[in-house]
Design a protein around this motif. Structure first.
Motif, short mmCIF file in Angstrom:
data_model
loop_
_atom_site.label_atom_id
_atom_site.label_comp_id
_atom_site.label_asym_id
_atom_site.label_seq_id
_atom_site.Cartn_x
_atom_site.Cartn_y
_atom_site.Cartn_z
N GLN A 1 -1.20 12.76 3.08
CA GLN A 1 -1.54 13.08 1.69
C GLN A 1 -0.37 12.78 0.75
OE1 GLN A 1 -2.86 17.14 2.20
NE2 GLN A 1 -4.99 16.52 2.49
N GLN A 2 0.84 13.13 1.18
CA GLN A 2 2.02 12.85 0.37
C GLN A 2 2.24 11.35 0.21
OE1 GLN A 2 4.09 14.83 -1.49
NE2 GLN A 2 4.93 12.88 -2.16
N ALA A 3 2.08 10.61 1.31
CA ALA A 3 2.26 9.16 1.26
C ALA A 3 1.23 8.51 0.34
CB ALA A 3 2.16 8.57 2.67
N LEU A 4 -0.02 8.97 0.40
CA LEU A 4 -1.05 8.42 -0.48
C LEU A 4 -0.79 8.77 -1.94
CD1 LEU A 4 -4.24 9.00 1.71
CD2 LEU A 4 -3.02 6.85 1.29
N SER A 5 -0.26 9.94 -2.17
CA SER A 5 0.11 10.33 -3.53
C SER A 5 1.20 9.41 -4.08
CB SER A 5 0.58 11.79 -3.54
OG SER A 5 1.02 12.15 -4.82
N THR A 6 2.16 9.08 -3.24
CA THR A 6 3.23 8.16 -3.64
C THR A 6 2.66 6.78 -3.95
OG1 THR A 6 4.81 9.38 -2.27
CG2 THR A 6 5.45 7.16 -2.92
N VAL A 7 1.69 6.33 -3.16
CA VAL A 7 1.04 5.04 -3.42
C VAL A 7 0.33 5.08 -4.77
CG1 VAL A 7 -0.81 3.48 -2.69
CG2 VAL A 7 0.80 4.38 -1.00
N GLN A 8 -0.39 6.17 -5.03
CA GLN A 8 -1.09 6.29 -6.32
C GLN A 8 -0.11 6.25 -7.49
OE1 GLN A 8 -3.33 9.90 -5.65
NE2 GLN A 8 -5.21 8.74 -5.22
N GLN A 9 1.02 6.90 -7.34
CA GLN A 9 2.04 6.88 -8.39
C GLN A 9 2.57 5.46 -8.61
OE1 GLN A 9 4.95 9.77 -7.20
NE2 GLN A 9 3.55 11.51 -7.46
N ALA A 10 2.78 4.74 -7.52
CA ALA A 10 3.28 3.37 -7.63
C ALA A 10 2.24 2.47 -8.29
CB ALA A 10 3.66 2.83 -6.25
N ILE A 11 0.98 2.66 -7.96
CA ILE A 11 -0.09 1.88 -8.59
C ILE A 11 -0.14 2.15 -10.09
CG2 ILE A 11 -2.61 1.65 -8.76
CD1 ILE A 11 -2.69 2.04 -5.69
N ALA A 12 0.03 3.41 -10.44
CA ALA A 12 -0.01 3.80 -11.86
C ALA A 12 1.10 3.12 -12.67
CB ALA A 12 0.08 5.31 -11.99
N GLN A 13 2.18 2.73 -12.01
CA GLN A 13 3.28 2.05 -12.71
C GLN A 13 2.88 0.64 -13.13
OE1 GLN A 13 6.68 2.12 -10.10
NE2 GLN A 13 6.94 4.33 -10.26
N GLY A 14 1.86 0.09 -12.47
CA GLY A 14 1.39 -1.24 -12.83
C GLY A 14 2.22 -2.38 -12.28
N ASN A 15 3.12 -2.10 -11.36
CA ASN A 15 3.97 -3.13 -10.77
C ASN A 15 3.57 -3.32 -9.31
OD1 ASN A 15 5.97 -4.77 -9.76
ND2 ASN A 15 7.68 -3.45 -10.38
#
Length: 88
Positions: free
Chosen positions: A21-35
């Motif tokens: 769950q933590q790893a997926l949250s980190t992925v979502q945050q990275a996606i939100a950055q748009g990079n």
């Protein structure tokens, strides 16, 4: 890869479930950055966490099933020997 039920995930590897769950949250945050380049590393970590969690759940569930079957067999043997001993 087989899907893991939430109950099995919690029962057999709660810590691994939290890591996923933590790893997926980190992925979502990275996606939100748009990079897109920023997503690669967190995504690889999430994939590794999911694979490890899946393996842990599968192994622990198999061990649990083996122990359960063994206990049921022993229970059956105890009941069978008790029935034989009371037939007089």
């Amino acid at each position: 890869m087989q899907q893991i039920s939430p109950a099995d995930a919690t029962k057999f590897d709660a810590a691994g479930q939290a890591q996923v769950q933590q790893a997926l949250s980190t992925v979502q945050q990275a996606i939100a950055q748009g990079n897109p380049a920023a997503v690669r590393s967190p995504l690889q970590q999430a994939i590794a966490a999911v694979n490890q969690h899946s393996q842990q759940v599968s192994q622990r569930r198999a061990e649990w099933q083996r122990r359960k079957a063994e206990a049921e067999q022993q229970q059956g043997e105890l009941i069978g020997s008790a029935d034989c001993g009371s037939g007089g």
